[in-house]
Scaffold this active site. Structure first.
Site, PDB file in Angstrom:
ATOM      1  N   TYR A   1       0.820  -1.213   0.000  1.00  0.00           N
ATOM      2  CA  TYR A   1       0.000   0.000   0.000  1.00  0.00           C
ATOM      3  C   TYR A   1       0.856   1.266   0.000  1.00  0.00           C
ATOM      4  O   TYR A   1       0.408   2.327  -0.425  1.00  0.00           O
ATOM      5  CB  TYR A   1      -0.907   0.042   1.241  1.00  0.00           C
ATOM      6  CG  TYR A   1      -2.204  -0.699   1.111  1.00  0.00           C
ATOM      7  CD1 TYR A   1      -2.226  -2.067   0.883  1.00  0.00           C
ATOM      8  CD2 TYR A   1      -3.416  -0.037   1.243  1.00  0.00           C
ATOM      9  CE1 TYR A   1      -3.426  -2.757   0.791  1.00  0.00           C
ATOM     10  CE2 TYR A   1      -4.625  -0.718   1.155  1.00  0.00           C
ATOM     11  CZ  TYR A   1      -4.621  -2.074   0.922  1.00  0.00           C
ATOM     12  OH  TYR A   1      -5.807  -2.748   0.831  1.00  0.00           O
TER      13      TYR A   1
ATOM     14  N   LYS B   1       3.281 -15.452   2.380  1.00  0.00           N
ATOM     15  CA  LYS B   1       3.489 -16.147   1.113  1.00  0.00           C
ATOM     16  C   LYS B   1       5.000 -16.373   1.005  1.00  0.00           C
ATOM     17  O   LYS B   1       5.676 -15.915   0.069  1.00  0.00           O
ATOM     18  CB  LYS B   1       2.929 -15.284  -0.043  1.00  0.00           C
ATOM     19  CG  LYS B   1       2.898 -15.948  -1.388  1.00  0.00           C
ATOM     20  CD  LYS B   1       1.793 -16.988  -1.553  1.00  0.00           C
ATOM     21  CE  LYS B   1       1.939 -17.712  -2.878  1.00  0.00           C
ATOM     22  NZ  LYS B   1       0.984 -18.826  -3.034  1.00  0.00           N
TER      23      LYS B   1
ATOM     24  N   ASP C   1      -2.867 -18.385   0.567  1.00  0.00           N
ATOM     25  CA  ASP C   1      -3.873 -19.092  -0.250  1.00  0.00           C
ATOM     26  C   ASP C   1      -4.521 -20.218   0.561  1.00  0.00           C
ATOM     27  O   ASP C   1      -5.735 -20.403   0.556  1.00  0.00           O
ATOM     28  CB  ASP C   1      -3.275 -19.609  -1.575  1.00  0.00           C
ATOM     29  CG  ASP C   1      -1.907 -20.256  -1.421  1.00  0.00           C
ATOM     30  OD1 ASP C   1      -1.371 -20.288  -0.288  1.00  0.00           O
ATOM     31  OD2 ASP C   1      -1.358 -20.756  -2.433  1.00  0.00           O
TER      32      ASP C   1
ATOM     33  N   ASP D   1     -12.273  -9.309   4.650  1.00  0.00           N
ATOM     34  CA  ASP D   1     -13.570  -9.270   3.945  1.00  0.00           C
ATOM     35  C   ASP D   1     -14.108 -10.693   3.775  1.00  0.00           C
ATOM     36  O   ASP D   1     -15.308 -10.938   3.928  1.00  0.00           O
ATOM     37  CB  ASP D   1     -13.443  -8.610   2.559  1.00  0.00           C
ATOM     38  CG  ASP D   1     -13.784  -7.116   2.586  1.00  0.00           C
ATOM     39  OD1 ASP D   1     -13.463  -6.461   3.599  1.00  0.00           O
ATOM     40  OD2 ASP D   1     -14.352  -6.614   1.599  1.00  0.00           O
TER      41      ASP D   1
ATOM     42  N   ASP E   1      -6.375  -7.218   4.287  1.00  0.00           N
ATOM     43  CA  ASP E   1      -7.542  -6.583   3.661  1.00  0.00           C
ATOM     44  C   ASP E   1      -8.443  -7.651   3.053  1.00  0.00           C
ATOM     45  O   ASP E   1      -9.645  -7.692   3.295  1.00  0.00           O
ATOM     46  CB  ASP E   1      -7.056  -5.596   2.589  1.00  0.00           C
ATOM     47  CG  ASP E   1      -8.211  -4.879   1.912  1.00  0.00           C
ATOM     48  OD1 ASP E   1      -9.144  -4.449   2.621  1.00  0.00           O
ATOM     49  OD2 ASP E   1      -8.189  -4.753   0.672  1.00  0.00           O
TER      50      ASP E   1
HETATM   51  C1  IPM Z   1     -10.420  -1.205   4.075  1.00  0.00           C
HETATM   52  C2  IPM Z   1     -10.523  -0.655   2.674  1.00  0.00           C
HETATM   53  C3  IPM Z   1      -9.322   0.241   2.383  1.00  0.00           C
HETATM   54  C4  IPM Z   1      -8.090  -0.654   2.394  1.00  0.00           C
HETATM   55  C5  IPM Z   1      -9.397   1.056   1.076  1.00  0.00           C
HETATM   56  C6  IPM Z   1     -10.659   1.845   0.977  1.00  0.00           C
HETATM   57  C7  IPM Z   1      -8.195   1.941   0.931  1.00  0.00           C
HETATM   58  O1  IPM Z   1     -10.675  -1.664   1.746  1.00  0.00           O
HETATM   59  O2  IPM Z   1     -10.380  -0.424   5.040  1.00  0.00           O
HETATM   60  O3  IPM Z   1     -10.418  -2.431   4.224  1.00  0.00           O
HETATM   61  O4  IPM Z   1      -7.779  -1.297   1.385  1.00  0.00           O
HETATM   62  O5  IPM Z   1      -7.426  -0.686   3.427  1.00  0.00           O
HETATM   63 MN    MN Z   2     -10.987  -3.633   2.615  1.00  0.00          MN
END
Ligand code: IPM
Ligand code: MN
Ligand code: NAD
Length: 355
Positions: free
Chosen positions: A139, A185, A217, A245, A241
């Site tokens: 990032y 990884k 993975d 999710d 990240d």
């Molecule tokens: C999160 C989001 C952010 C990230 C984006 C919006 C920059 O996906 O907070 O998980 O990738 O960290």
């Molecule tokens: Mn995210």
């Protein structure tokens, strides 16, 4: 207590779920007689529109002097072609405040088990935390460039960055089931090779904890196959990240998951793990639970208020147990209706407490 909380509602459903959190927060302030100054400021796309930058100077200064920050969500198609996107504001905020440790707790309360895309016998009882390194890795690495013919991103990690997030993860594991899964990884990436080596070193200082390594993975697969296996997952920025999710769907919706981001000694930031949900923005149907739980996390972690934290968490569960759900969980309640029901519960808990 006397504190300053900076509120950054942001974009899309951000302001909708932040409204819900503020109604609850203000009620708690009244009930508990706290002295809290709430400062609402522009951030993300809203700040681009009003002040020409996603992270304006005024917002930066307020965040630096805050006791804690509550953030809704940022981003949306409106700013996809902007020279500076809302997302850059979020990354700048995390970097500015040195919020290196992002904690994303994944729990599945009994009322949510039936919403999990996983079979109940696999999902029920899952209870783990993703500790995501938040201020390093791909990032932020340099060089980065983008042209018509070539694009470059750089993943880099310093030893000190890896050490501190691993110490954070082991310290957290000590308060839980004492198991750390370090996800990398290391079969391919140099940063992961260093990460794994340092994980082994840091683990020596926590002999009461167990360390295991897993490739990213394979970890993605295990989250679906046997989520109960995990206690504390620690991993680098991008893997964290994606995995968080994925993990957030175990309880059936991204709309119920909070997070906290921590620095070594500055203010912490609390935000849902989801984004601004442009597909449902403005419809008044966003699930406010992620934001309410982020508020609860702030009250527990930054302000040491376990009772008010418990009320919020309990009220969210109780409302769902009453069969009230927003659309993401198959219900028909609006954000407002869900929040009203939460408020009613909280007022009842508070009355019981003062009797
Ligand atoms: C999160 C989001 C952010 C990230 C984006 C919006 C920059 O996906 O907070 O998980 O990738 O960290
Ligand atoms: Mn995210
Ligand atoms: P998203 O998380 O916004 O939405 C993914 C899906 O989950 C959508 O279908 C959405 O409707 C649903 N969803 C998310 N939160 C919900 C809630 N509270 N209630 C009900 N449903 C909910 O991801 P996206 O669509 O990929 O991204 C949209 C924008 O948000 C992008 O600009 C992205 O960069 C940004 N984003 C911001 C943050 C943040 O502010 N921390 C995090 C992730 C994404």
């Amino acid at each position: 207590m006397s504190k300053k909380v900076v509120v950054l509602a942001g974009d899309g459903i951000g302001p909708e779920i932040m409204d819900a959190a503020l109604v609850v927060f203000r009620e708690l302030i009244k009930i508990k007689n706290w002295s809290i100054d709430i400062e609402e400021l522009n951030f993300g796309g809203a700040a681009i529109d009003h002040e020409g930058s996603p992270f304006p100077e005024k917002t930066r200064q307020a965040c630096e002097t805050a006791d804690a920050i509550l953030l809704g969500a940022i981003g949306g198609p409106k700013w996809d072609q902007a020279t500076e996107r809302p997302e850059q504001g979020l990354l700048a905020l995390r970097k500015q405040l040195n919020l290196y440790a992002n904690v994303r707790p994944i729990t599945i309360s009994p009322v949510l088990t039936k919403f999990s895309p996983l079979r109940p016998e696999i999902a029920s009882g899952a209870d783990f935390v993703v500790v995501r390194e938040l201020t390093g890795g791909i990032y932020f690495g340099e060089p980065r460039s983008l042209s018509e013919e070539e694009a470059i991103d750089t993943c880099s990690y310093q030893r000190s960055e890896i050490e501190r997030i691993l110490h954070f993860a082991f310290s957290l594991a000590r308060t839980r089931r004492k198991k750390v899964t370090s996800v990398d990884k290391a079969n391919v990436l140099a940063t992961s090779k260093l990460w794994r080596k340092i994980a082994e070193e840091v683990a020596q200082e926590y002999p009461d904890c167990q360390l295991e390594h897993q490739f990213v993975d394979s970890a993605a697969m295990s989250l679906i196959k046997e989520p109960r296996r995990f206690d504390v997952i620690v991993t680098e920025n991008l893997f964290g990240d994606v995995l968080s999710d994925e993990a957030s769907m175990i309880p059936g919706s991204l709309g119920v998951m909070p997070s906290g981001s921590y620095s070594e000694n500055g203010p912490s930031l609390y935000e849902p793990i989801h984004g601004s949900a442009p597909d449902i923005a403005g419809l008044g149907i966003a699930n406010p639970v992620s934001m309410l739980r982020s508020l609860a996390m702030m009250l527990r972690e930054s302000f040491g208020e376990p009772e008010a934290t418990g009320w919020i968490e309990e009220a969210c569960n109780a409302v769902m147990e009453d069969g009230i759900f927003t659309k993401d969980l198959g219900g028909t309640a609006s954000t407002q209706e869900f929040t009203d029901a939460v408020m009613e519960k909280i007022r009842r808990y508070a009355d019981e407490y003062t009797i």
